[in-house]
Design an enzyme around this catalytic site. Structure first.
Site, PDB file in Angstrom:
ATOM      1  CB  THR B 476     -20.989 -15.022 -13.642  1.00 47.18           C
ATOM      2  OG1 THR B 476     -21.894 -13.931 -13.405  1.00 47.18           O
ATOM      3  CG2 THR B 476     -19.664 -14.460 -14.071  1.00 47.18           C
ATOM      4  CB  ALA B 518     -21.847 -14.794  -6.167  1.00 48.04           C
ATOM      5  CG  LEU B 623     -24.016 -19.146  -3.733  1.00 50.82           C
ATOM      6  CD1 LEU B 623     -23.924 -17.673  -4.114  1.00 50.82           C
ATOM      7  CD2 LEU B 623     -24.752 -19.316  -2.406  1.00 50.82           C
ATOM      8  CE  LYS B 626     -26.027 -26.907 -16.666  1.00 47.71           C
ATOM      9  NZ  LYS B 626     -27.338 -27.248 -17.229  1.00 47.71           N
ATOM     10  CD  GLU B 698     -11.376 -12.104 -10.308  1.00 45.54           C
ATOM     11  OE1 GLU B 698     -11.564 -12.091  -9.066  1.00 45.54           O
ATOM     12  OE2 GLU B 698     -11.006 -11.112 -10.941  1.00 45.54           O
TER      13      GLU B 698
END
Lengths: 326, 738
Positions: B476, B518, B623, B626, B698
Site C-alpha cells: 500500500t 496509515a 499523506l 501518488k 478500501e
C-alpha cells in the site's frame, strides 16, 4: 512434481521412436503440460524435448499454401506477414488466445494438443472420465458454464480450448505426423480430433510413436476472414463461443462460406450442411439465422452452459453480417 | 495519545517541509523491482530448510476413516508426515483467535488440510503429498447459502461489537405506507482475495523461541493467535513480515501455513517452509462469503426516504460467527426516519469466510447503490439528485454528527468532471458502433477506524532517524508515508529516515487491515516525533512551541542548531502511542466518494467492457498523493471484478470451489481496465486522528461495482441483481438482430 527423465531429441525420427515408450510425452513450450504435471493430471515418466528439432519454419508450399512447423511459436505465427495477409483469421485467432507471455512459449503442435480446461479434469480428487476412464463425469450436474453443447457424450462434456485450431479448421488445415519408422501421414484436422464417445481420454487420432511435424494450410479460400471470440473478460479467458468464418459474397449473394466454432464442442466444430445452405442465398438476417439453425440443430446444454446456444446464434449472425457487408 | 477531543491546529498544520502529501515515489520501490526485498518464502533458501506440502481433504464433509502415509514416508527426500494422529494438542478458538490444524478425523469442508508432507525439497514434498491415501466416511454437506436460508440465525457477537440488527422508528409500517416502494433481492457470490503472493511461512525454532517469517497483514494479533494455538507464551513468539505481496484480508489471520510450519519445524529440529500452491489458497485460506441481500426503500413522491431496510444473509462454518456486514453502511449513508437492518448467518460446510477488501461495504453497496439507482428510475429522478435529497444532517441511527462528510461535493465534482449531464436517463438509447453505451453513478463510503499503535523513533549521531514498529506494508505504501511523516516532523530529507517495520520485536502496531493502518501507525509515529521534537528542543534550549525543524536543524529564539549536535554519542529516542477514544463514539466517521462509470455492452453478444471510470473521494488529509491515488484505482479495479467477473463456483454436491486457479477465477486483467482516474478533494478530519486522515485502502472498491452495474442498466436496460453481471444474464434483453 513426480520424478521423470528428460532427454533432448536429436532428430524427428528419434523423437518419434522415443515417444513410443510407455509414459513418454513430448515437451515443447510446456505451457499446458507443466501445469498439468504439477497437478499430477499428467504424470509422464519421460519427457522428450523437441524444441531443438528443425520444426520452427514457416514455408510456402508449391500449391500456394503454407507449411507451419510444429514448434513455430504462436506469437511468431501470428506475426508472420504471409499469415497476416492471407490467413488473417488464423492470426487473429492466435492473438485472441492466452496471454502474450504464453504465446511466446506455446507452439503450433502443442496448441493443437492442449487439454480441456474443465475444472474437474484439473482436480485429481474429482471423478473425470477423461482423466480417469470410468470414474464418472463431475461436470454433468456440476459447474459446466464453459463446457460443450455440441458433440459431447454421456461420458464427457469437455470443450477443446484452442482458438488457433478453430481458425485452422475453417482453413481446412492438415496435420503432418511422422512415425518412428519414418512413415508420414497427413491428417485432415477434422479427422485429427476425435469425439469423446465412450473414450473421452482419447482425444486425437495420433498413434503412439507419432510426432506432429507440421500443419499445412491449403491456399486461402476466397472471401472475408473473421475470427470473433466471445469471452467473460477482455483478455486471458477461454472462449464461451468463438466463430471463425471465411465468406465470399457478391451482389448481395453468398458465394462460399466456411464456419468453424470454438467453445461449443470437444473439437473445433464445423457443420458442412450449414455452409452449403448459405451458398447462393441472399445476404439477410434470415439467411444467417437459417445457418445458425443448422449449426445448432441437436445442441443441448447442461444448465450452466445453456446460454451458449443463443449466444452462438447471435455471434454467428453478427459475424456473417460483418463478413458480407458491402 | 487518546482520541477524546478534536485535534485542533497541530504541528502538521504549521510545518512547511512539504513532505506529507507529496506524491513521493515508494521508498521501497527500488528494492522491490530489483528483487532486494525478501518475501517470507525467500528467506533461508537452501538445504538447511525442509519444505512442506499440504494435503487437502477431497470431500465436503465427513470423517477420515483411515489415512495411509506409508508410501509418502518412503518417498525420496521425505523427512516427516504429519496427520491428526501425530500432531500435538493445540489451543482452540475461532479463526481470529487461533488456527489449530489437523485437529482430528473430522472433515469440516472440502479442501481442509488433512496432512502435511515435509521433504528436503519442495518438489519432493509435493510428489509425496500425492501419495498420501485417505479413505473417508462421507456425510451429506450443506454448501450453498440459497439452499440453507431457513437455517440462518443472528450471528453471536461480543457485547462490545456492533449489533447485527438495528432498528429506528417503525420500518414496516412506514414502508407499507410509503407512496413509492422498492423491494428487491440482490446476490453476490463467494469471492477470493486473489492476492499475488500465496500464503507462505518459514518457521525457525531457537530453544523455546519461535520465529515465523510469514506473509501476514496484522502481526501483533497474529502473534497472539500463534501463542494460543501452540500453547506457548506470547513473548516466545516472533513474527517477521517486512514485505507482503498483497493480502486484501486473506492474511489478516494466521493461517495453516504458519502453524503447520511451526509444528513441523519443532518436530524436525530444523527450519521448515510451507507455501500454499495457488490452487490451495482458494480453500485453505479465507474468502468472502456469498450474500443474499434484500433492500427495501420507501419514499415520498419527491424521493425522500421514509423507510430504509436492508437484510443480509451470509454463510460461514458452524464453528465461526464472522459474518459479512453488508448492511452496516445502510445505517449511516442516507437519511430516513424509519430504519431496519438485519444480518443473518447460515452455518455451512465451506472454507472459512472472513474479510476481503472492504468487508461489508464492498458487497453491501453493490446492493444498496443498485437499489438507489432503481429508485431514481422509478421516481423519474436523476440518480445523483435522489442521493442529494437524502443527505442526512447527522448520523441517522446514532444521532451523532459526522466527523467530516463531503459526499455531496464528491457527487457534484464528479458529475461535472465526468460529463454526467450528457447521460441519457432512458436506457438503451446511446450506441457507438456495436456498443450500447451507458453511464452509472454510485456513492462510496467506508467506515474509518483507529487501533492501538506504538512507535519508537531514534535519531542517531549520523543524522539518520530510525522508526520502529510492528506495522506492515502490504503493497500500500506504508514505508513511504511513514517516511514522509517523520521527514516532515523532524525536518529531515526522506533519505535520512529509515523505516523498520514488519517485526513483532518492534512496538505493537495496528497492521494493515480495515483501512486503519496509515491513520493508526502514522499517528503513533506522529506522537513519537512530537516527543522527540520536545526532547531535541529542550536540549537546544529552544521553546518547543516556537521551534522550527527544517533542513536537519532546529531553529527558534534566534538560535539555530544542527540536530546531530543535540543527540550526543548515543542518540536520542522517543516513544509514541495512539489509542482510540471517545471520538469514535461521539462522531460518525467515514470516508466518502462518488464513482462514475461508462460501459459498453456489445449489442450482439452482451459482452460488457468498461470504457472509462472516475472516482472522486474525500478521506481527510492525504499523506501521499501518488500512493493514495494508486490505492483508490486499485479498489476501483476490484469493483470491475465484483461487478462483472469474480465468482468462486461452488459445486453444491461436493463443496468444491471448482474454479480454483487464476485462469478460471476471473479478476480484472489489464485489458479490462481502461482509463481510470481517482481524485481526492481537500479535507481535514478534526476527530479522526492527529494526522486528520481517514482510511483509503478500501474506499475505492466501495460502490465501484454498483456504478458499473448502474451503467450496464443505462446502456442496455437490463437490471441484473445477481452478481457478477456476466453476458449470459443480458442475452434476453439485447436488441433483436436485423
Amino acid at each position: 512434481m513426480r520424478a521423470f527423465t528428460y532427454e533432448r531429441a536429436t532428430s524427428v525420427e528419434r523423437a518419434a521412436a522415443l515417444s513410443a515408450a510407455p509414459g513418454a510425452k513430448f515437451i515443447a513450450g510446456g505451457t499446458n503440460l507443466l501445469d498439468l504435471m504439477k497437478l499430477q493430471v499428467e504424470t509422464p515418466t519421460r519427457l522428450i524435448d523437441i524444441n531443438r528439432l528443425p520444426l520452427d519454419k514457416i514455408e510456402d508450399t508449391p500449391e500456394g499454401g503454407l507449411r507451419i512447423g510444429a514448434t513455430v511459436r504462436n506469437s511468431d505465427l501470428a506475426a508472420d506477414l504471409r499469415v497476416r495477409r492471407r490467413y488473417g483469421v488464423l492470426s487473429r485467432a492466435l492473438l485472441a488466445g492466452a496471454s502474450a507471455q504464453l504465446r511466446n512459449k506455446a507452439t503450433t503442435g502443442g496448441n493443437l494438443l492442449q487439454r480441456t480446461r474443465c475444472g474437474y479434469f484439473y482436480d485429481v480428487t474429482q471423478p473425470c472420465n477423461k482423466r480417469e476412464p470410468g470414474s464418472g463425469c463431475s461436470a454433468m450436474g456440476g459447474f459446466n458454464r464453459m463446457l460443450a453443447v455440441l458433440g459431447a457424450s454421456n461420458q464427457c462434456i469437455a470443450t477443446h480450448p484452442s482458438d488457433m485450431a478453430v481458425a485452422m479448421r475453417a482453413l481446412d488445415a492438415r496435420i503432418e505426423a511422422v512415425s518412428a519408422g519414418g512413415g508420414r501421414r497427413s491428417i485432415p484436422i477434422d479427422e485429427f480430433y476425435r469425439l469423446p464417445g465412450a473414450t473421452p481420454n482419447v482425444e486425437t487420432s495420433l498413434r503412439r510413436g507419432e510426432i506432429i511435424t507440421a500443419v499445412t494450410l491449403p491456399p486461402p479460400p476466397p472471401g472475408v476472414q473473421i475470427y470473433r471470440k466471445v469471452r467473460d473478460r477482455a483478455s486471458y479467458a477461454f472462449a464461451l463461443v468463438s466463430v471463425a468464418v471465411v465468406v465470399a459474397s457478391s451482389g448481395g449473394r453468398i458465394q462460399s462460406a466456411r464456419l468453424a466454432f470454438g467453445g461449443l464442442g470437444p473439437k473445433p466444430w464445423r457443420v458442412p450442411r450449414a455452409e452449403d445452405a448459405l451458398v447462393g442465398r441472399d445476404v439477410s438476417g434470415k439467411t444467417f439465422d437459417g445457418a445458425a439453425d443448422l449449426v445448432l440443430a441437436g445442441a443441448h446444454g447442461h444448465g450452466g452452459n445453456d446460454f451458449k446456444i443463443p449466444l452462438a446464434r447471435r455471434t454467428l449472425h453478427n459475424v456473417l453480417a460483418r463478413a458480407t457487408q458491402t | 495519545m487518546e482520541m477524546d477531543k478534536p485535534v485542533g491546529t497541530n504541528v502538521l498544520d504549521t510545518v512547511r517541509n512539504g513532505w506529507v502529501g507529496k506524491p513521493l515515489d515508494r521508498v521501497d520501490g527500488p528494492l522491490k523491482v530489483t528483487g532486494g526485498a525478501k518475501y517470507a518464502y525467500e528467506v533461508m533458501q537452501g538445504p538447511a530448510t525442509a519444505y512442506g506440502a499440504v494435503v487437502q481433504a477431497s470431500i465436503g464433509k465427513g470423517t477420515i476413516r483411515s489415512i495411509d502415509t506409508r508410501a509418502a514416508e518412503r518417498a525420496p527426500g521425505v523427512v516427516l508426515v504429519l496427520t491428526y494422529l501425530n500432531v500435538p494438542v493445540q489451543g482452540q478458538g475461532n479463526h481470529r483467535q487461533a488456527h489449530p490444524v489437523l485437529t482430528g478425523p473430522q472433515v469440516a469442508y472440502n479442501g481442509e488440510p488433512v496432512a502435511i508432507v515435509v521433504a528436503e525439497t519442495f518438489e519432493q514434498a509435493q510428489a509425496a503429498a500425492y501419495m498420501v491415501r485417505v479413505s473417508y466416511g462421507r456425510l451429506p454437506g450443506r454448501h450453498l447459502l440459497r439452499a440453507n436460508l431457513s437455517r440462518a440465525r443472528p450471528p453471536v457477537v461480543a457485547a462490545t461489537a456492533q449489533a447485527p440488527d438495528s432498528a429506528v422508528g417503525n420500518f414496516e409500517a412506514a414502508f407499507a405506507a410509503a407512496p413509492v416502494r422498492l423491494d428487491e433481492i440482490y446476490t453476490t457470490p463467494p469471492q477470493s482475495q486473489a492476492m499475488m503472493e500465496p500464503h507462505a511461512t518459514l518457521a525457525l525454532w531457537s530453544g523455546d523461541q519461535l520465529t515465523l517469517h510469514t506473509s501476514n497483514q496484522m502481526l501483533s494479533q497474529g502473534r497472539l493467535a500463534v501463542a494460543r494455538t501452540l500453547k506457548m507464551p506470547v513473548d516466545k513468539v516472533r513474527l517477521v513480515s517486512p514485505y507482503i505481496g498483497g493480502g486484501f484480508g486473506a492474511k489478516l489471520w494466521v493461517g495453516a501455513d504458519a502453524i503447520l510450519a511451526a509444528i513441523a519445524a519443532r518436530q524436525l529440529g530444523r527450519p521448515v517452509k510451507v507455501v500454499l500452491t495457488r490452487q490451495q489458497v482458494f480453500a485453505v485460506t479465507t474468502h468472502r462469503s456469498e450474500t443474499i441481500q434484500r433492500v427495501r426503500l420507501g419514499t415520498d413522491r419527491d424521493g425522500r426516504i421514509l423507510a430504509i431496510g436492508h437484510d443480509s444473509f451470509s454463510a460461514n462454518l458452524p464453528s465461526e460467527q464472522t459474518y459479512e456486514t453488508a448492511a452496516m453502511q445502510t445505517r449511516t449513508l442516507y437519511a430516513g426516519a424509519n430504519r431496519l437492518t438485519r444480518h443473518r448467518l447460515a452455518p455451512l460446510d465451506i472454507p472459512v469466510a472472513s474479510s476481503m477488501r472492504a468487508p461489508g461495504e464492498a458487497v453491501g453497496l453493490l446492493a444498496l447503490e443498485s437499489a438507489m439507482d432503481e429508485l431514481a428510475d422509478r421516481l423519474g429522478l436523476d440518480p445523483i439528485e435522489v442521493r442529494l435529497r437524502n443527505e442526512p444532517r447527522e448520523d441517522p441511527e446514532r444521532h451523532v454528527p459526522y466527523s467530516s462528510r463531503h459526499l455531496v461535493a464528491c457527487l457534484r465534482e464528479g458529475a461535472q468532471r465526468f460529463g454526467w449531464a450528457s447521460r441519457n436517463p432512458r436506457p438503451g438509447q446511446v450506441q457507438d458502433g456495436r456498443w450500447l453505451v451507458g453511464m452509472g453513478v454510485a456513492s462510496a463510503t467506508r467506515g474509518n477506524g483507529l487501533q492501538l499503535s506504538k512507535a519508537t523513533v531514534r535519531l542517531d549521531p549520523d543524522g539518520v532517524l530510525t522508526v520502529r514498529m510492528a506495522m506492515t506494508d502490504i503493497g500500500t505504501g506504508t514505508y513511504t508515508i511513514l517516511t514522509q511523516i517523520a521527514a516532515e516532523m523532524l525536518g529531515l530529507p526522506p533519505g535520512r529516515v529509515r523505516i523498520e517495520i514488519g517485526d513483532t520485536a518492534f512496538p505493537q502496531a495496528a497492521g494493515s487491515g480495515g483501512s486503519i493502518g496509515a491513520g493508526s501507525s502514522g499517528s503513533a509515529l506522529f506522537d513519537a516525533c512530537e516527543r522527540l521534537r520536545a526532547k531535541l528542543a529542550a536540549s537546544a534550549g529552544i521553546d518547543p512551541g516556537s521551534a522550527v525543524f527544517a533542513n536537519g536543524r532546529i531553529e527558534g529564539g534566534g538560535q539555530s542548531r544542527a540536530l546531530t549536535d543535540l543527540v550526543g554519542r548515543d542518540g536520542v529516542e522517543a516513544d509514541g502511542e495512539i489509542e482510540p477514544g471517545e471520538n469514535s463514539k461521539d462522531f460518525s466517521q467515514q470516508s466518502y466518494g462518488a464513482h462514475f462509470a461508462e460501459v459498453g455492452v456489445d449489442a450482439d453478444t452482451g459482452e460488457i467492457r468498461l470504457r472509462r471510470m472516475l472516482g472522486v473521494f474525500t478521506a481527510g488529509r492525504i499523506l501521499n498523493a501518488k500512493t493514495a491515488r494508486s490505492q483508490a484505482i486499485g479498489g476501483m479495479v476490484f469493483g470491475i471484478g465484483a461487478a462483472l467477473e469474480e465468482a468462486l463456483e461452488m459445486d453444491g454436491r461436493s463443496g468444491l470451489y471448482v474454479n480454483h486457479d487464476l485462469a478460471e477465477y476471473h479478476v480484472a486483467v489489464h485489458a479490462d481496465v481502461p482509463e481510470i482516474d481517482a481524485i481526492f478533494l481537500p479535507e481535514l478530519d478534526n476527530e479522526s486522528n492527529p494526522l486528520k486522515s481517514k482510511g483509503i485502502g478500501e474506499l475505492g472498491i466501495c460502490g465501484a461495482g454498483a456504478a458499473i452495474a448502474n451503467a450496464v442498466y443505462n446502456a442496455c436496460g437490463a437490471r441484473v441483481r445477481e452478481f457478477p453481471i456476466t453476458l449470459d444474464k443480458l442475452l434476453s434483453v439485447l436488441p433483436s438482430q436485423a
